[in-house]
Structures are given as C-alpha cells and as structure tokens.
Design a protein around this motif. Sequence first.
Motif, short mmCIF file in Angstrom:
data_model
loop_
_atom_site.label_atom_id
_atom_site.label_comp_id
_atom_site.label_asym_id
_atom_site.label_seq_id
_atom_site.Cartn_x
_atom_site.Cartn_y
_atom_site.Cartn_z
N LEU A 22 0.86 -1.26 0.15
CA LEU A 22 0.18 -0.02 -0.15
C LEU A 22 0.83 1.20 0.06
O LEU A 22 0.36 2.32 -0.65
CB LEU A 22 -0.92 0.03 1.20
CG LEU A 22 -1.84 -1.20 1.02
CD1 LEU A 22 -2.94 -1.05 2.49
CD2 LEU A 22 -3.05 -0.85 0.09
N LEU A 23 2.05 1.23 0.83
CA LEU A 23 2.95 2.35 0.72
C LEU A 23 3.91 2.38 -0.20
O LEU A 23 4.82 3.15 -0.40
CB LEU A 23 3.45 2.40 2.17
CG LEU A 23 2.41 2.57 3.30
CD1 LEU A 23 3.14 2.72 4.77
CD2 LEU A 23 1.56 3.87 3.30
N GLY A 24 4.18 1.62 -1.07
CA GLY A 24 5.02 1.19 -2.02
C GLY A 24 6.62 1.19 -1.50
O GLY A 24 7.47 2.16 -2.09
N ASN A 65 -5.25 5.99 7.24
CA ASN A 65 -3.84 5.99 7.84
C ASN A 65 -3.09 5.17 7.05
O ASN A 65 -1.80 4.96 7.40
CB ASN A 65 -4.18 5.29 9.19
CG ASN A 65 -5.01 3.98 9.18
OD1 ASN A 65 -5.98 3.79 8.44
ND2 ASN A 65 -4.67 3.07 10.09
N MET A 66 -3.45 4.31 6.04
CA MET A 66 -2.54 3.65 5.16
C MET A 66 -2.17 4.50 4.10
O MET A 66 -1.71 3.77 3.07
CB MET A 66 -3.25 2.31 4.76
CG MET A 66 -3.45 1.44 6.06
SD MET A 66 -2.07 1.03 6.94
CE MET A 66 -1.14 0.27 6.00
N SER A 67 -2.87 5.71 3.65
CA SER A 67 -2.62 6.26 2.70
C SER A 67 -1.04 7.20 2.80
O SER A 67 -0.55 7.45 3.69
CB SER A 67 -3.55 7.35 2.41
OG SER A 67 -4.80 6.58 2.35
N HIS A 68 -0.39 7.36 1.49
CA HIS A 68 0.67 8.25 1.42
C HIS A 68 0.55 9.27 0.34
O HIS A 68 -0.35 9.07 -0.34
CB HIS A 68 1.97 7.49 1.33
CG HIS A 68 2.00 6.74 0.16
ND1 HIS A 68 1.27 5.53 -0.30
CD2 HIS A 68 2.70 7.06 -1.05
CE1 HIS A 68 1.54 5.13 -1.33
NE2 HIS A 68 2.31 6.21 -1.75
N CYS A 69 1.37 10.27 0.37
CA CYS A 69 1.03 11.29 -0.74
C CYS A 69 2.52 11.96 -0.92
O CYS A 69 3.66 11.80 -0.07
CB CYS A 69 0.17 12.52 -0.33
SG CYS A 69 0.76 13.31 1.16
N ILE A 70 2.60 12.71 -1.82
CA ILE A 70 3.69 13.30 -2.50
C ILE A 70 3.24 14.83 -2.75
O ILE A 70 2.48 15.15 -3.34
CB ILE A 70 4.60 12.87 -3.79
CG1 ILE A 70 5.18 11.59 -3.57
CG2 ILE A 70 5.68 13.72 -4.02
CD1 ILE A 70 5.42 10.86 -4.57
N ILE A 71 3.94 15.65 -1.70
CA ILE A 71 3.58 17.10 -1.81
C ILE A 71 4.82 18.08 -2.28
O ILE A 71 6.08 17.84 -1.76
CB ILE A 71 3.18 17.65 -0.35
CG1 ILE A 71 2.09 16.94 0.17
CG2 ILE A 71 3.04 19.20 -0.15
CD1 ILE A 71 1.80 17.30 1.31
N LYS A 72 4.54 18.97 -3.16
CA LYS A 72 5.59 19.72 -3.54
C LYS A 72 5.82 20.88 -2.70
O LYS A 72 4.65 21.71 -2.44
CB LYS A 72 5.33 20.26 -5.10
CG LYS A 72 5.39 19.16 -5.87
CD LYS A 72 5.34 19.50 -7.58
CE LYS A 72 5.33 18.31 -8.70
NZ LYS A 72 5.04 18.93 -9.93
N ALA A 73 7.08 21.13 -2.37
CA ALA A 73 6.97 22.31 -1.32
C ALA A 73 8.22 23.34 -1.73
O ALA A 73 9.35 22.77 -2.39
CB ALA A 73 7.45 21.99 0.02
N ARG A 74 8.11 24.63 -1.60
CA ARG A 74 9.14 25.60 -1.79
C ARG A 74 9.83 26.05 -0.92
O ARG A 74 9.16 26.57 0.20
CB ARG A 74 8.53 26.67 -2.73
CG ARG A 74 8.20 26.33 -4.03
CD ARG A 74 7.48 27.59 -4.69
NE ARG A 74 6.62 28.14 -4.34
CZ ARG A 74 5.19 27.81 -4.52
NH1 ARG A 74 4.90 26.90 -5.32
NH2 ARG A 74 4.34 28.72 -3.84
N PHE A 75 11.21 26.01 -0.70
CA PHE A 75 11.75 26.28 0.58
C PHE A 75 12.73 27.37 0.02
O PHE A 75 13.01 27.48 -1.31
CB PHE A 75 12.63 25.31 1.40
CG PHE A 75 11.58 24.34 1.63
CD1 PHE A 75 11.09 24.56 3.28
CD2 PHE A 75 11.55 22.96 1.32
CE1 PHE A 75 10.30 23.44 3.73
CE2 PHE A 75 10.73 21.94 1.72
CZ PHE A 75 10.10 22.37 2.91
N ASP A 76 13.45 28.14 0.92
CA ASP A 76 14.54 29.27 0.57
C ASP A 76 15.69 28.69 -0.27
O ASP A 76 16.10 29.30 -0.95
CB ASP A 76 15.21 29.78 1.76
CG ASP A 76 13.95 30.69 2.54
OD1 ASP A 76 12.67 30.93 1.92
OD2 ASP A 76 14.11 31.02 3.76
N ARG A 77 16.07 27.39 -0.19
CA ARG A 77 17.06 26.58 -0.90
C ARG A 77 16.69 26.16 -1.97
O ARG A 77 17.49 25.17 -2.50
CB ARG A 77 18.11 26.00 0.13
CG ARG A 77 18.50 26.83 1.15
CD ARG A 77 19.70 26.00 1.93
NE ARG A 77 20.13 26.48 3.03
CZ ARG A 77 21.16 26.31 3.92
NH1 ARG A 77 21.36 25.09 3.82
NH2 ARG A 77 21.47 26.99 4.84
#
Length: 919
Positions: A618-620, A730-742
């Motif tokens: 489920l979580l790959g 609770n068995m799910s997962h995700c990929i989030i794109k985030a922007r940081f200073d670096r």
Amino acid sequence: MPPSYPPNFPATSAAHQQPPQLSSSRRRPRVDSHSDPDTNDNTTRTAASNNLGKRPRGEYTFSPSAQLPTPHQQDPFQPTMSAKAQGKRPEVIDLTQNSSPGRPSNSSYGGGGGSRPGGITGLQPHLGPRKLVIKNLRQTTSTQRAGADEYYTRTRADLDNALDAIFAGRPTGEPMELLYRGVEDLCRKGEAESLYNRLKDRCDRWLTSDDGIGQLRKEVTANTTHFNVIEVTAAVMGVYRRWNARMLIVRKVYSYLDRSYLLLQSTIGKEDKGRQGVNDMAISLFRKAVFGPRSATKALPLGVMVLRGMITLIMQEREDQEREQIPGGLDRVQLLKDSVTMLKVFGVYGKFFEPWFLEHSYEFYKEFAEQKSESCGLRDYIKHIDALLKREEHMCDFYGFDSTTKRQLLQDAHGVLITKYSEKLLDTGSVAKLLEAEDVPSMKALYQLLKLSGLQNKLKEPWDSYIRKTGSAIVSDTARGDEMVIRLLELRRSLYVMIRDAFDQDEVYSYGLRESFGGFMNDSKSTSAWGTGTSKVGEMIAKYIDMLLRGGLKTLPKSLLSDNKDKAIAERSGLAAAGDEDSELDTQLGHALELFKFIDGKDTFEAFYKKDLGRRLLLGRSASQDAERSMITKLKGECGANFTHNLEQMFKDQELSRDEMTSYKTWLAGTGKATKGGVDLTVKVLSHSAWPTYNDVKVTLPKEVLEQTTSFETYYQAKHTGRKLTWKHNMSHCIIKARFDRGPKELSLSAQQGSVLMLFNDVPDDTPLSYSQISQSTSLTGAELDRTLQSLACGKSRVLSKAPKGRDVSPTDTFTVNRAFADPKFRVKINQIQLKETREENKETHEKVARDRQLETQAAIVRIMKSRKTMGHAQLVAEVINQTKARGAVDPGEIKANIEKLIDKDYIEREEGNYVYLA
C-alpha cells in the motif's frame, strides 16, 4: 644312400682332409701363404712368396649324376687343387663329437644347421657352443704347456694382488681389462668354483679384519655399555659404504664369473647352499658380521647397537632434542636413511628393526599424551596431536619405512592419542568454546583426528548441546528481541561454515543442526519469557523478512553475506551469479525461510507477514517486486497453496486496482471534470477478506483531496452496485511539492503528515500554529498526533520548526514552516516514525492468532469426531495435535479446554470414559 651333409661341413679325420666346398657367396677358401717348414722345394717356396695373401684359383668340376662322396672319397663339388697346395692347408678338427663331458655323440660327423638324428635340439649355452671349428690348430708341445701353466699361475697372483689393492683402497697393478680377461680364462679352464671360493675367503678375511668391522665387533661384544650407540651406527655405516665401494670394483673384475657361473649355479632363496652371486655373497657376509645369519632369532651385539642407534636418532627427531655432533661430520638424517636402506638390503628390517621401533613408539605416544593432556586445553592438545601425527607420517615416508610399519605405527598413535583420550576430545564445554570462537582450523583438526579412529559421529552430542544451549539463550533474550533473527542467522551461518570447512559437508552434522534448531525454536520454556502465548520466533522472522524486502542488502550485517566459497558453490550449481545483488537478496531470503521451516507456529508468521506485506504494497515500500513474488513462491512450496492464497490475492488486488484507476481516469476525462487543485489521486481497492485488518485513524483530509475521493466513490458505486468502500486514510501516503528558501523539494509523506503540512498553506508566512489548532483542523489526537508532529519537527528531516526546541512534543508547543530546510535529495521521505508498529497493535495481532488457533482446534475436534464417532481422550488429543501441527503447536491443556467448550455446545459428550459425537 649315404647321408647328406651341409656344403661347408668339414671332414672328421685329419688323414682324409678335403678342401672346402664352394659357399653360396662363391668365396674361395683361404690358403696358408707360408711354406711348410719341413720341405726344401724352392719352387714351392717361391710360389708361396708370390702368392702371399692371394687365393689360388681352383678348377671346379660339376657332375649332376655324381654321388656324394664318403668320408674317404674325393668330393666332386670341391675345387680341384694341387697336392702341394692341399698339403699347406691347416687341419680342420670337428670338436662337436664328445666336446663336452657327458654330451652325447649324435653322429660320427658334426653338423651346422638342421636337425640331426638323436641330436640336441635345444640351445644350451652353459654347455658350450653346438659346433666349434678351430682353424690353424697346432699341436701343443711341452714348452707350450709350461707357458700356459705359467700364465694361469701369474693370473691367479695378479687377481690376488688386485684384491689386496682394492681392499686397501689403492689402484690395481694390472689394467681392469686384463684382470677381467684373466677371470674369464680361469673360468674357461674349469677353475670357476675354486676362483669363487678363493674370492669369498678373501672378502670374508678383509671384512672380519681390523681394517673392516672385526675390531669394532670385538670391542662392542666385550663391552656394550661403553659406546655411544649413534657413533657405533655411524661407524658401521662407514664400513658398509667402504665395503660397497670396494665390492663394486670386485664385481666388475669378477663379472664373467658372476654371469657365466655363479648366476646359473646359485640356488635362489637358500643361504649357504649352491652358489651365490658376488653381490649376494657381499650382502650375506656383511649381514653375518653385523647381525648374524638370516636364521638367527636374535641380532648380534653389534647389530643390537646399530638398532639402538637408529631408535635413538628417531627419538631425538621426535623430541626435537639438541643433537650432539657425530664424529666425522656425518649428516644425521642421511645416516638414518642409509641405515634403514641397509636393513632392508640385509633382509632384517621386519625381523629386528620394526618390532623395536613400534615398541618404543608406543611408549613415546603414551608419555606424550599424558603430558599434553595434563598441561594443555583442548585447543592446544588438538594442535599438538595433529602436528605429531603429521610429523610421524612424514617421517615414515621420508626415511623409507615400509607401508606395514607406517600403518601399524599410525594405528598405535590413533589408539593412544585419540581413542584413549576421547573423553577429553569430546568434552562438551571445551568443544563449545571452540564453536563459540568459530575456530574452524581447530574443529577441522578435531574432526579429522576423531575420523582416524572412527569416532567422528560422537562429536555430534557436544555439537547438538552447544546449538540448543546457544539458541535457547538467543530466543529467550527479551532485551535484544529485535536482533533475535539476525543472531540466529549468524549462529546458523557460523555452524554452516563449520560443516562446510571443518566437517567435510558431513550430513550427520547437518541433520543435527536442523534437529537442534527445531528443538529450541519450539521449546515452550524458551518462548514463555515473551508471554505472548504464540510463537515469538515466527513474528520476528516475519519482521526480518519485511526488513529485507523494504531495505534490501544494506540492512544486513556483513557477517551474513555470502563469501567467495558460497558464491563459487552457487555458480557451480547454476543457482546464482557471483556479485549479483538480486541473487544475493534471494539467497538471504532463502536463509530466513530455513528458519521459518523450523518453527511450528506458522500461523503467527502468517499473520505478521500478511500485515507487513500489506503495508509494503500500500505504501510502495518494497525494494523489489521480483523478490516479493519470489518469496511468495518459496512459501507456497514450503506450506502449500492454502497458506499463500490470501497473499497471492493481495497481488491480484494491486493489478485490479491499476486497471480500475485507468478506467476511472478515462471516465473522468469523458465527463469533462478537470482535476482541481493539482491533485493526482490514486486509489487501491482491496478485498476485505484477503487483506489484514488495520485500525481506523480519524483524519480530516484537505478539501482538494476530499473532492477527488468523493468523485471516485461516486464512479465506483455506479459501476459496482452493492459494494461499499471503507477508506483507510491511515494507510495512505502522498507526495507534496514544497518551496523552501534553498529550492523546491518533493516530500514523501503519510496522509496524516500531508494533512498537517497543508494547514500552513492557509496561514500567512511564518505564522505559527499551536498543537491544539493542528489537532482541531486534522482531527488527529493523542499518540497519533504526537508521532506525526515529531516526525515533521524532531526527526532527521525537519520541515517544521518547533518552539520550544526539543525531541519530544507537548500540547504547549507551536510549529512553523522551516524555510531553511535543505537536503541533498530532491525527493525526501519523512515517514519513518509513523510506520512503526505500536505495542498495542503487536499484542492485538498475537491475540487474534490465539483466537484463530482456538477456532481451528475446535474445528479439528469436530472433524475428527464426525468421522470416528467415538474416541478416547488420549487418541483424540494425539489426532488433534497431528492435524494442527502445520499451523502451530497446540498445548494438550488447550485441546482439553476446547473439548470442554464443544461439550457445552452439545457437539460431543462423555460416555464411559470416551467421547461420542452428537451433532
């Protein structure tokens, strides 16, 4: 008709000589070129001078009808010669008639080839040639006879002088060829026997003289304790070498006597009977001088000293003593080798030397074993014994001892050093220390030593004892439970290497390993320390396999990886290629499966393996899909299709879910509904019966995600009428794109972590959110929220900043986005803490296994009673254990409790001490 004769057959009477017939080569007979000294014919003398070296031309006549002449008639085939010329030819004497004493006369005429009536048909060289034709024979005068006697007398004297010179080490006065010819002439004269007796007497006199061995023999006989035995041995060998050197020359001089008379007249194998060859005579004389005759039962004093010297040299070699210098600078090793060779030549090796040598060796072994057993431990004792046996075997080969001596010597050594001290060699505590230290050389030497005496199988008892004791300690160690399987595999690995490298792949020890592992892994006393009621080993094996399938080989210690020998064996068997990581991973999974084969609680393993497999799918998190399927195949081969049915269904659900998502996206595109918020939803639809049950964790998803899940649910229910979807966020997962200073990053998160991070999109930059605000917005509470926030703000990858700083999360903390977050990877995984199994979940799994085991036990009781109708208690318990052992060991007390439950439910009843089936 007169008998026929060969063409060149000479006449037998000097008064009726006939000229030789024409030979096949048509060569004319040679005529003496000198005139007769009794004749005064000048014509004849002149003719003889003019025809010096030439053959007279005879006139030949041939008459086909002519008869062969009698011995007194002229042969018509002979050339016609003048009477004067015929008178100059030498006499031709036939010596074939009675030429040898006792030889029968076959005819009044000798002959060359062909058979003669009554003649000797076989060649007998020792009786002389068949026919001897002597030309230019002159009558022997008295003066000539006197000259011959003088020659023979002089020849005898020359031979005597030559013997004196040879024994004195001087050159002979006469050339060796003349001496040889002299021996030949004396033998032809008929003096071979007297010549042999004279030679033997002269050899014996020199050997027994002071120049030979006589003086040494007298001194040793007079006082045997006064001499150093090694010096006596060296002295005897010195004389023996000189004797051989001199007898070599003597044999060359008397070679004709040896070959033409002694060799044919000797009686082989009977001493002092008949005639011996010169070499045998020399051996016999020296043996008598040192050891006595062959028939002697005891050696002479000088021979005893030689034997003692050889034994002393051997004992010094064994004990590695400081060796005193031998007079003359002789090499001790060569002295012993030459002495052994001398005894073999004399034929006294087996009679005198071997019994002495074996007796002294036996006493040496007894003293050596007693000394080493008292002063050394098992490892040092094995080392000393192994080294001694190798030295003894090398000594036998190096010094040329007989194979019978070597065999008996090693048998005595094995009996004294190994069999007699087998209790020390098989001591359980000492063997355990060697096994614990993984001392392969010592164990190999121990095994080989025991094998020499046929005791190698007795090593199995301390072997099994060590495995059970060590394994039980590992299984019952609750403080290091996470390392249980790794420690068991390390133990198994070390034992496997021991079997491979030390025990020559002996199946006895392989069987003992399997039997011992199965014993302690299912021992209730060892597993009771965990208090689970089910197999803790089965649980830990499932978790170890999960670790391998998630992390690959990098999670393993180097001690478990295959070495070069294992890779070579795998290549030869065609199972794997050296250096192949996938093959090595498959090998390590096979080792874990070997442990799985030993356990009886396979239901516990199944429960935890199924649960961990669901998480990986489920979580790959699987490192290799091929490895996953390979493991399922291995389990199917070990436990059958029923065991892996649900596991295979989980993979099928994965494939069906991919097809379902393809169909959903096609439907979504056809409806014209665009994906909002940039959310790419993937849903996995699972069969409830095949997959493990997971606890529901309430979480409020971001509205963008919630809209997509609602859309999919609408599509699915429209397509599959009557089906109900239960979301396991609770068995799910995700990929989030985030922007940081670096720079931007992709964060791999769980659904709970993603829900928390998405909250910071709705607040101004650098605005903190409190613990309570996050809990209220995500619906996460308690330990679940604490683990989530801790993984985001206190782990290795901190995408949130916590105030105040610390490793623990409390309700008073506040959180902000860590804009200075940096990581060398573009995609960062932040879900380690969230995936850890809680103690409650572990306990719940064990309890579920116990409940299922009770139901299975009751079902087995009902099946058995339904088929048998009536059974006694002992028979029913034994049958239930036999039917349920594949899933896990069931205690007889639990079986009795389940029987009572079935009685209460009216499935069975008691009747006269037996159980009777009712339903």
